[in-house]
Design an enzyme around this catalytic site. Structure first.
Site, PDB file in Angstrom:
ATOM      1  N   ASP A  64       0.880  -1.157   0.000  1.00 35.60           N
ATOM      2  CA  ASP A  64       0.000   0.000   0.000  1.00 35.60           C
ATOM      3  C   ASP A  64       0.924   1.215   0.000  1.00 35.60           C
ATOM      4  OD1 ASP A  64      -1.509   2.273   1.178  1.00 35.60           O
ATOM      5  OD2 ASP A  64      -3.101   0.798   1.420  1.00 35.60           O
ATOM      6  N   THR A  94      -2.098   5.918  -4.832  1.00 32.69           N
ATOM      7  CA  THR A  94      -2.177   7.363  -5.013  1.00 32.69           C
ATOM      8  C   THR A  94      -1.692   8.157  -3.806  1.00 32.69           C
ATOM      9  OG1 THR A  94      -4.485   7.410  -4.251  1.00 32.69           O
ATOM     10  CG2 THR A  94      -4.102   7.165  -6.632  1.00 32.69           C
ATOM     11  N   ASP A  95      -1.730   7.583  -2.609  1.00 27.41           N
ATOM     12  CA  ASP A  95      -1.451   8.373  -1.405  1.00 27.41           C
ATOM     13  C   ASP A  95      -0.065   9.008  -1.430  1.00 27.41           C
ATOM     14  OD1 ASP A  95      -3.931   8.008  -0.325  1.00 27.41           O
ATOM     15  OD2 ASP A  95      -3.346   6.415   1.073  1.00 27.41           O
ATOM     16  N   GLN A 152       2.981  26.598   1.990  1.00 29.44           N
ATOM     17  CA  GLN A 152       1.779  25.792   2.176  1.00 29.44           C
ATOM     18  C   GLN A 152       0.769  26.032   1.060  1.00 29.44           C
ATOM     19  OE1 GLN A 152       0.154  26.283   6.146  1.00 29.44           O
ATOM     20  NE2 GLN A 152       2.162  26.108   7.096  1.00 29.44           N
ATOM     21  N   CYS A 153       0.925  27.131   0.326  1.00 22.34           N
ATOM     22  CA  CYS A 153       0.042  27.417  -0.808  1.00 22.34           C
ATOM     23  C   CYS A 153       0.410  26.517  -1.984  1.00 22.34           C
ATOM     24  CB  CYS A 153       0.163  28.874  -1.235  1.00 22.34           C
ATOM     25  SG  CYS A 153      -0.182  30.068   0.068  1.00 22.34           S
TER      26      CYS A 153
END
Length: 335
Positions: free
Chosen positions: A56, A88-89, A271-272
């Site tokens: 996973d 995808t994670d 963070q943007c």
């Protein structure tokens, strides 16, 4: 003859149901053969190889990135393209890491997966897999890409933006490399130039000892000091806006100065999702510069983390790491 190597690492695409939820299923090769039998003549031929154990993607570690990279390196001369099936994670982390481990490519490496398992109704796995195989036969692509839901993205520019939509990935600071709709369109102006000789960088020790710290209102110098006490070799700091931090608190800035004086490489990203870090724009960011923090330009957090880990794992000197973090190596940032 076009021939692709499909590397199956695990992830939702090949999962099956169990009593505890979806789990990786090793019996994917037969399912793919049945699924592709009617269209295989229109795609590159392929060989299939599954990692053991399957993972996973939430369990992916840096050593797994380089295990995938080593398989591509070892098989590079035998195939015209590569498809990596991945969860995808942490797909954006792996795609970024592969881009630094596999520089100067003249062949496509396409990372893909799905939000719904192949065996389930309404799965997006079929379209993603077909398109990734098709793109793996392209002569124009020579880099690590991430393909999802009709969009071909540079691997180290991609971020996961949704866990509930089939349109799960975006490239906020760089245009798509291509789109797959009724027609397949590749933008030649967005692609990296093909390398003459690939530069494979597979470190012996995959873990560069990097941590990722997200700033938040109320973060204390004590919190930062505990991170520093763990003695990482690098810290990626997710700052506010263009690179701002709570620098009115002198003790906070002093901790960052302490970290850089200890030889810990500190890199600021935003963070943007969009735009870039400019540590000199505001006083709250200039204080980070004085503390020895490096600006991460417009890199994603995933790319910055993978790049810093890679450079430290490859044992570049601190001076070299500082220079290279602000230098585009494979299209991961805009200088």
């Amino acid at each position: 003859m076009k021939k692709t190597l499909i590397l199956y690492t695990g992830g939702t695409l090949g999962m099956r149901r169990s009593e505890s939820g979806y789990v990786p299923d090793a019996d994917l090769e037969g399912a793919l053969q049945r699924l592709l039998q009617d269209v295989i003549g229109q795609l590159p031929s392929y060989d299939f190889q599954a990692l053991d154990p399957l993972l996973d993607s939430a369990n992916m570690q840096p050593q797994d990135w380089y295990r995938i990279a080593a398989l591509i390196r070892d098989n590079y001369s035998h195939y015209t393209g590569f498809v990596v099936l991945h969860g995808t994670d942490t797909m954006a982390y792996t795609a970024s890491a592969l881009s630094f481990a596999l520089q100067g490519l003249a062949k496509p490496v396409v990372v893909t997966g799905s939000q719904i398992p192949l065996r389930e109704m309404r799965s997006d796995a079929y379209n993603n897999l077909i398109a990734a195989l098709l793109l793996s036969g392209s002569d124009s692509i020579g880099e690590v890409c991430l393909y999802f839901n009709g969009k071909l993205l540079r691997g180290n520019r991609a971020v996961k933006v949704s866990s509930g939509s089939l349109d799960a990935f975006s490239s906020p600071n760089y245009p798509s490399l291509g789109e797959v709709g009724i027609q397949v369109h590749i933008d030649p102006n967005a692609l990296l130039m093909h390398g003459d000789t690939p530069q494979f960088e597979i470190p012996d020790n995959a873990d560069g000892s990097v941590v990722l710290v997200k700033l938040f209102p109320g973060i204390t110098p004590l919190f930062l000091s505990k991170v520093i006490e763990a003695r990482p070799r690098g810290i990626v700091i997710e700052t506010y806006g263009t690179g701002n931090a709570p620098t009115d608190n002198q003790a906070f800035t002093e901790q960052l100065t302490r970290a850089t004086e200890l030889g810990i490489i500190c890199v600021a990203v935003s963070q943007c999702l969009e735009n870039h870090v400019d540590l000199g724009k505001y006083a709250a960011g200039s204080a980070l510069l004085r503390a020895g923090v490096i600006g991460g330009l417009d890199m994603t957090s995933e790319a910055c983390y993978a790049k810093l880990n890679h450079l430290l794992a490859m044992n570049y000197t601190n001076s070299e790491v500082k220079d290279l973090m602000e230098t585009p190596l494979c299209g991961e940032c805009t200088p």
